[in-house]
Design a protein around this motif. Structure first.
Motif, short mmCIF file in Angstrom:
data_model
loop_
_atom_site.label_atom_id
_atom_site.label_comp_id
_atom_site.label_asym_id
_atom_site.label_seq_id
_atom_site.Cartn_x
_atom_site.Cartn_y
_atom_site.Cartn_z
N VAL A 46 0.85 -1.21 0.00
CA VAL A 46 0.00 0.00 0.00
C VAL A 46 0.88 1.25 0.00
O VAL A 46 0.68 2.18 -0.81
CB VAL A 46 -0.95 0.01 1.23
CG1 VAL A 46 -1.70 1.32 1.32
CG2 VAL A 46 -1.93 -1.15 1.18
N ILE A 47 1.86 1.26 0.90
CA ILE A 47 2.73 2.45 1.02
C ILE A 47 3.56 2.62 -0.26
O ILE A 47 3.71 3.74 -0.76
CB ILE A 47 3.62 2.33 2.28
CG1 ILE A 47 2.72 2.33 3.52
CG2 ILE A 47 4.63 3.47 2.36
CD1 ILE A 47 3.41 2.01 4.82
N THR A 61 1.54 4.15 -2.99
CA THR A 61 1.39 5.59 -2.78
C THR A 61 2.61 6.35 -3.26
O THR A 61 2.50 7.38 -3.94
CB THR A 61 1.21 5.87 -1.27
OG1 THR A 61 0.23 5.00 -0.79
CG2 THR A 61 0.83 7.29 -1.01
N ILE A 62 3.78 5.82 -2.91
CA ILE A 62 5.02 6.49 -3.31
C ILE A 62 5.12 6.49 -4.85
O ILE A 62 5.41 7.52 -5.46
CB ILE A 62 6.24 5.80 -2.66
CG1 ILE A 62 6.18 5.98 -1.14
CG2 ILE A 62 7.55 6.35 -3.22
CD1 ILE A 62 7.21 5.19 -0.36
N SER A 115 2.66 8.89 -6.49
CA SER A 115 2.93 10.31 -6.22
C SER A 115 4.13 10.81 -7.02
O SER A 115 4.32 12.01 -7.17
CB SER A 115 3.14 10.56 -4.72
OG SER A 115 4.38 10.05 -4.33
N LEU A 116 4.94 9.86 -7.52
CA LEU A 116 6.15 10.26 -8.26
C LEU A 116 6.00 10.18 -9.78
O LEU A 116 6.84 10.69 -10.50
CB LEU A 116 7.33 9.37 -7.83
CG LEU A 116 7.83 9.53 -6.39
CD1 LEU A 116 8.90 8.49 -6.10
CD2 LEU A 116 8.38 10.92 -6.16
N ARG A 152 -3.69 10.05 -7.82
CA ARG A 152 -2.86 10.03 -6.60
C ARG A 152 -3.62 9.30 -5.50
O ARG A 152 -3.04 8.79 -4.57
CB ARG A 152 -2.59 11.46 -6.14
CG ARG A 152 -1.32 12.03 -6.66
CD ARG A 152 -0.96 13.31 -5.98
NE ARG A 152 -2.07 13.90 -5.25
CZ ARG A 152 -1.92 14.67 -4.21
NH1 ARG A 152 -0.73 14.92 -3.76
NH2 ARG A 152 -2.95 15.21 -3.60
N PHE A 153 -4.97 9.33 -5.54
CA PHE A 153 -5.78 8.72 -4.48
C PHE A 153 -6.26 7.32 -4.82
O PHE A 153 -6.37 6.48 -3.95
CB PHE A 153 -7.04 9.56 -4.21
CG PHE A 153 -6.79 10.97 -3.85
CD1 PHE A 153 -6.04 11.27 -2.72
CD2 PHE A 153 -7.29 12.01 -4.62
CE1 PHE A 153 -5.79 12.58 -2.37
CE2 PHE A 153 -7.05 13.32 -4.28
CZ PHE A 153 -6.30 13.62 -3.15
N PRO A 200 -3.89 3.99 -4.33
CA PRO A 200 -3.70 3.70 -2.89
C PRO A 200 -5.02 3.32 -2.20
O PRO A 200 -5.03 2.45 -1.35
CB PRO A 200 -3.16 5.02 -2.33
CG PRO A 200 -2.56 5.71 -3.47
CD PRO A 200 -3.35 5.32 -4.66
N MET A 201 -6.12 3.99 -2.59
CA MET A 201 -7.42 3.70 -1.97
C MET A 201 -7.82 2.24 -2.22
O MET A 201 -8.20 1.53 -1.29
CB MET A 201 -8.48 4.64 -2.53
CG MET A 201 -9.87 4.44 -2.00
SD MET A 201 -11.01 5.57 -2.83
CE MET A 201 -11.32 4.70 -4.36
N GLY A 254 -5.62 -0.12 -0.30
CA GLY A 254 -6.00 -0.07 1.12
C GLY A 254 -7.25 -0.91 1.37
O GLY A 254 -7.31 -1.66 2.35
N ARG A 281 6.07 12.22 -12.47
CA ARG A 281 5.22 13.37 -12.13
C ARG A 281 5.09 14.27 -13.35
O ARG A 281 5.37 15.46 -13.29
CB ARG A 281 5.80 14.16 -10.96
CG ARG A 281 5.43 13.56 -9.63
CD ARG A 281 5.82 14.47 -8.51
NE ARG A 281 4.69 15.25 -8.07
CZ ARG A 281 4.77 16.20 -7.18
NH1 ARG A 281 5.92 16.51 -6.63
NH2 ARG A 281 3.70 16.86 -6.80
N TYR A 317 1.08 17.91 -9.17
CA TYR A 317 -0.02 18.60 -8.49
C TYR A 317 0.59 19.78 -7.77
O TYR A 317 1.43 19.59 -6.89
CB TYR A 317 -0.68 17.63 -7.51
CG TYR A 317 -1.62 18.30 -6.56
CD1 TYR A 317 -2.78 18.91 -7.03
CD2 TYR A 317 -1.35 18.34 -5.21
CE1 TYR A 317 -3.64 19.54 -6.17
CE2 TYR A 317 -2.22 18.96 -4.33
CZ TYR A 317 -3.36 19.55 -4.81
OH TYR A 317 -4.21 20.17 -3.96
N ILE A 318 0.23 20.99 -8.15
CA ILE A 318 0.87 22.13 -7.49
C ILE A 318 -0.15 22.94 -6.72
O ILE A 318 0.07 24.09 -6.40
CB ILE A 318 1.70 23.00 -8.45
CG1 ILE A 318 0.84 23.53 -9.57
CG2 ILE A 318 2.88 22.24 -8.98
CD1 ILE A 318 1.55 24.58 -10.37
N GLY A 319 -1.25 22.30 -6.44
CA GLY A 319 -2.15 22.86 -5.44
C GLY A 319 -3.10 23.91 -5.94
O GLY A 319 -2.72 25.03 -6.19
#
Lengths: 238, 327
Positions: free
Chosen positions: B66-67, B70-71, B74-75, B171-172, B175-176, B179, B320, B324-326
């Motif tokens: 899972v972890i 995520t990594i 996200s990359l 990104r979600f 992992p979701m 999980g 990436r 994602y820059i928010g």
């Protein structure tokens, strides 16, 4: 340099200096340590307190990511800074848990567990341990400071005064916490953690707008949550 | 700006825009409440006994996976996250009652993608997109009616905005799903046995066990309370199409009674734990030994492969792709 999705960006234009944030969290940790010493720390918690915290964290997770997320989806984007249904549910549930446990540490532990569940079910630990530190030592710490300030009689629970006085106190404490809970998301997250972790663009007009826009709703929900925490506390203790 | 928008008659473009608006607004609610429902969530968030391959892998290996997922997402670029999400979705086929599970997981994936992609790609300002993607050329594929800007929409939907929305959504999602697979195939006490081995404090493990056990119970209690409200007349005589909204309303009304019900029962859980000597000693002992088998080593091998692919994607410039820059 990158670790678990954290970019460690510290030089984005407008980003709060890392020293300021570090100073806040160091002071927060000192405060936690002092309170822990005074109140007996985790040893002061009984088994039932851990059960309350566990159920509360699960309920907060379900609200934030399932019920509230769905209900919040119906709010047009332009209004989401004013009406934050997922976040309001978290206020409600965590305040209720705080009213049931009423020991310093419940806020931080509840937020920590909430983050742990969110990571297990939703985010897959992306950005951790930053979110554990951020949420526990902001939202959680504010609740614990209120418990310490009221001598464990948060939201009027444990007071022997009349119902009008108790309701007024529950509402007032809920309102104060509502204002305090409006601060971390715009200031800490958008001003520091968002650029620090993801390299987000910092826009202070937007941060101030989010802060001002979220306070009225959070205060109203804080008042309702304070009153509900009082009622649930009484109902559960019967 | 490059105009790639199709030529549509004036009235039709208004109709299509409003349809897209309402679909983005209501679609996720209808999917979540109408197609998954409270029972469906219970089905994909609780442990079930089973014999398939995922049950034979140790919880620690699954947690590492899972972890690592995520990594990796996200990359890397969004479509790598989408491929991983598809693999995890197919793994639902190995579970009990696979048809139902994959359907619920697919609905959840679709509604999450729809919600995240529409909320990011319609609203993200052009200046954020140009910085995120590193280009000054945006390709407009649809022009909204001019008054949509008052709802926070950008004047046009761009291809780059869609990429950006997918980057955030995936990104979600992977992992979701990983999980959920972990939760369905592992008992809370098994997850926590392994957490204790990595020196996680015992009281936190206890609270986390209670929390993980409580998630399906909360859905169960909430379902009962919502049905009771329906029996008392909530939404009675209203069109069937409005049922998801009454379900949502019932859920909102039901949260406080649900909490009171569950919190009042908390004392029995606490008494039960205390009578078994919970926390009487700083450490506890376990009946079941922690073991790793051949499948664990294969899973660890696959996790290493995931990191190797991530590294290759980063080297060839697909890491990436659109950060994602928010916004």
């Amino acid at each position: 340099m990158s670790f678990n999705g954290i970019g460690f960006y510290t030089n984005k234009p407008g980003e709060i200096p890392v020293e300021v944030i570090a100073a806040y969290f160091i002071i927060a940790l000192v405060v936690v340590f002092i309170f822990g010493k005074r109140t007996g720390g985790l040893k002061a918690f009984k088994t039932i307190d851990w059960v309350y915290i566990g159920i509360g964290a699960a309920a907060a997770y379900i609200w934030q990511f399932i019920i509230g997320a769905v209900a919040g989806g119906a709010i047009p984007s332009g209004l989401t800074n004013f009406i934050q249904i997922p976040f309001w549910g978290r206020i409600f549930i965590i305040f209720i848990v705080a009213g049931l446990v009423r020991k310093v540490g419940v806020g931080m532990i509840s937020l920590f567990l909430f983050d742990l569940l969110s990571s297990l079910f939703h985010y897959g630990f992306s950005g951790e341990p930053m979110f554990f530190i951020y949420e526990a030592l902001t939202y959680g710490l504010f609740i614990d400071l209120m418990i310490a300030f009221t001598g464990g009689k948060i939201f009027g629970l444990g007071l022997t005064k009349g119902p009008t006085y108790v309701n007024a106190i529950s509402a007032l404490e809920g309102a104060i916490l509502g204002v305090l809970w409006s601060i971390p998301d715009p200031i800490f997250f958008y001003g520091f953690f968002d650029p620090f972790i993801y390299g987000a663009i910092v826009n202070w007009s937007r941060i101030l707008f989010i802060l001002v826009a979220s306070i009225p709703g959070d205060v109203i929900v804080g008042i309702l949550a304070g009153l509900s925490a009082n009622r649930v506390g009484k109902a559960v203790q019967v | 700006m490059v105009n790639w928008a199709p030529l549509v008659p004036p009235v039709a473009d208004q109709v299509i825009s409003w349809l897209v608006f309402f679909f983005g607004l209501i679609g996720p609610i209808v999917i979540i409440l109408g197609l998954i429902g409270i029972r469906g969530f219970m089905e994909i968030t609780r442990f079930e006994k089973g014999e398939s391959v995922l049950y034979k892998i140790s919880p620690l290996t699954k947690l590492i996976l899972v972890i690592s997922t995520t990594i990796a997402v996200s990359l890397t670029i969004w479509w790598f996250g989408a491929i991983l999400a598809l693999i995890y979705l197919l793994l639902f086929l190995t579970l009990n009652n696979p048809g139902k599970k994959i359907l619920y997981a697919s609905f959840l994936t679709f509604s999450t993608s729809l919600g995240v992609v529409s909320s990011f790609s319609f609203y993200t300002p052009y200046y954020i997109l140009t910085q995120a993607i590193g280009t000054d050329t945006l390709h407009v594929i649809w022009y909204w009616p001019s008054y949509f800007v008052y709802m926070g929409y950008q004047p046009g939907l761009t291809l780059e905005a869609l990429y950006y929305g997918f980057q955030v959504a995936f990104r979600f999602i992977a992992p979701m799903l990983s999980g959920l697979l972990l939760i369905i195939t592992t008992t809370p006490s098994d997850v926590l046995r392994y957490l204790e081995k990595v020196k996680f404090p015992l009281v936190f493990i206890f609270a986390l066990t209670v929390a993980m056990r409580s998630i399906p119970r909360i859905f169960d209690t909430l379902d009962t309370i919502v049905k009771l409200q329906m029996m008392r007349g909530l939404g009675y005589g209203k069109p069937k199409a409005l049922r998801p909204f009454y379900l949502l309303l019932g859920g909102l009304y039901g949260i406080v009674p649900t909490l009171i019900f569950l919190m009042r029962q908390a004392k029995y859980t606490a008494i039960a734990a205390d009578t078994r000597g919970f926390n009487a000693m700083p450490k506890r002992t376990y009946m079941k030994p922690i073991v790793f088998n051949r499948l664990d080593y294969i899973a660890i091998g696959l996790t290493l492969l995931l990191y190797i692919i991530t590294a290759i994607l980063l080297i060839i410039g697909l890491g990436r792709g659109i950060p994602y820059i928010g916004f």
